[in-house]
Design a protein around this motif. Structure first.
Motif, PDB file in Angstrom:
ATOM      1  N   PHE A   1       0.738  -1.082   0.266  1.00 23.99           N
ATOM      2  CA  PHE A   1      -0.003   0.117  -0.181  1.00 23.99           C
ATOM      3  C   PHE A   1       1.298   1.420   0.355  1.00 23.99           C
ATOM      4  O   PHE A   1       0.860   2.334  -0.480  1.00 23.99           O
ATOM      5  CB  PHE A   1      -0.684  -0.305   1.213  1.00 23.99           C
TER       6      PHE A   1
ATOM      7  N   GLU B   1       0.763   4.207  -2.774  1.00 24.34           N
ATOM      8  CA  GLU B   1       0.831   5.470  -2.378  1.00 24.34           C
ATOM      9  C   GLU B   1       1.324   6.524  -2.542  1.00 24.34           C
ATOM     10  O   GLU B   1       1.936   7.865  -3.326  1.00 24.34           O
ATOM     11  CB  GLU B   1       0.462   5.307  -0.962  1.00 24.34           C
TER      12      GLU B   1
ATOM     13  N   ILE C   1      -6.231  -1.388  -1.674  1.00 23.38           N
ATOM     14  CA  ILE C   1      -5.545  -1.980  -3.207  1.00 23.38           C
ATOM     15  C   ILE C   1      -6.547  -2.714  -4.321  1.00 23.38           C
ATOM     16  O   ILE C   1      -7.456  -3.478  -4.075  1.00 23.38           O
ATOM     17  CB  ILE C   1      -4.380  -3.468  -2.923  1.00 23.38           C
TER      18      ILE C   1
ATOM     19  N   LEU D   1      -4.788   2.158  -7.075  1.00 15.40           N
ATOM     20  CA  LEU D   1      -6.221   2.366  -5.734  1.00 15.40           C
ATOM     21  C   LEU D   1      -6.554   2.870  -5.926  1.00 15.40           C
ATOM     22  O   LEU D   1      -7.114   3.176  -6.921  1.00 15.40           O
ATOM     23  CB  LEU D   1      -4.623   3.582  -5.297  1.00 15.40           C
TER      24      LEU D   1
ATOM     25  N   TYR E   1      -8.377   5.010   0.595  1.00 14.43           N
ATOM     26  CA  TYR E   1      -8.434   3.311  -0.326  1.00 14.43           C
ATOM     27  C   TYR E   1      -7.732   2.509  -0.322  1.00 14.43           C
ATOM     28  O   TYR E   1      -7.882   1.983   1.451  1.00 14.43           O
ATOM     29  CB  TYR E   1      -7.217   4.594  -1.186  1.00 14.43           C
TER      30      TYR E   1
ATOM     31  N   THR F   1      -5.092   9.332   0.802  1.00 12.49           N
ATOM     32  CA  THR F   1      -5.683   7.434  -0.154  1.00 12.49           C
ATOM     33  C   THR F   1      -6.353   6.866   1.111  1.00 12.49           C
ATOM     34  O   THR F   1      -5.840   5.625   1.487  1.00 12.49           O
ATOM     35  CB  THR F   1      -4.599   6.981  -0.287  1.00 12.49           C
TER      36      THR F   1
END
Length: 171
Positions: A10, A14, A32, A70, A30, A27
């Motif tokens: 992640f 990001e 994946i 994302l 968010y 994010t």
């Protein structure tokens, strides 16, 4: 290789999304998204798009950088066919996520597109995190200093040895 299973996945995505942006994406909400779905029983549309060896393609590319992105709409995308993921409300075509620009420009999502996107993102990652170049002589010198320091802390009298080994000149 498989970056999805790595703890840094992640964070990597990001940083690829927001590095050096004056308008960073938030994010925090968010998750994946696997563009090509994880479901081993891929929908017929995916199977046709990926070709006869779709199982091998899925196995090889599923968790690689080129297939990951994302999104705030992971559950809505689900296992939908690629065209639906792009065209649906809040789909890739409407996505504000910069990582999805390449995705929305593609008409198909095959091994070729995943490989190309992976190459582009890997190149960008190397700009964010350049390779460390270290002089091997410096590394060797540091290791030697460390070995000498550890040797100073050892008490030879406590090492089990035979009387012959303890004789002067044997060391």
């Amino acid at each position: 290789g498989d970056i999805y299973a790595k703890r840094v996945c992640f964070y990597l995505l990001e940083r690829l999304e927001n590095h050096e942006s004056r308008e960073p994406s938030d994010t925090g909400r968010y998750s994946i998204e696997h563009i090509m779905p994880q479901n081993e029983n891929l929908a017929p549309e995916w199977q046709r798009m990926l070709g006869d060896n779709w199982r091998d393609v899925q196995r090889r590319w599923l968790h690689r950088l080129g297939n990951l992105t994302l999104t705030g709409y992971n559950s809505k995308y689900s296992d939908r066919p690629f065209e639906e993921k792009k065209a649906m409300e809040k789909g890739f075509e409407e996505s504000a996520v910069r990582l999805n620009k390449y995705v929305r420009e593609q008409s198909v999502w095959t091994e070729k597109e995943m490989e190309e996107r992976g190459r582009v993102l890997a190149h960008r990652a190397l700009q964010i995190w350049p390779r460390v170049v270290v002089d091997q002589a410096l590394v060797d010198a540091a290791e030697l200093r460390d070995l000498r320091e550890r040797a100073k802390r050892r008490d030879v009298s406590k090492v089990k040895m035979t009387d012959i080994a303890r004789m002067p000149g044997m060391m």
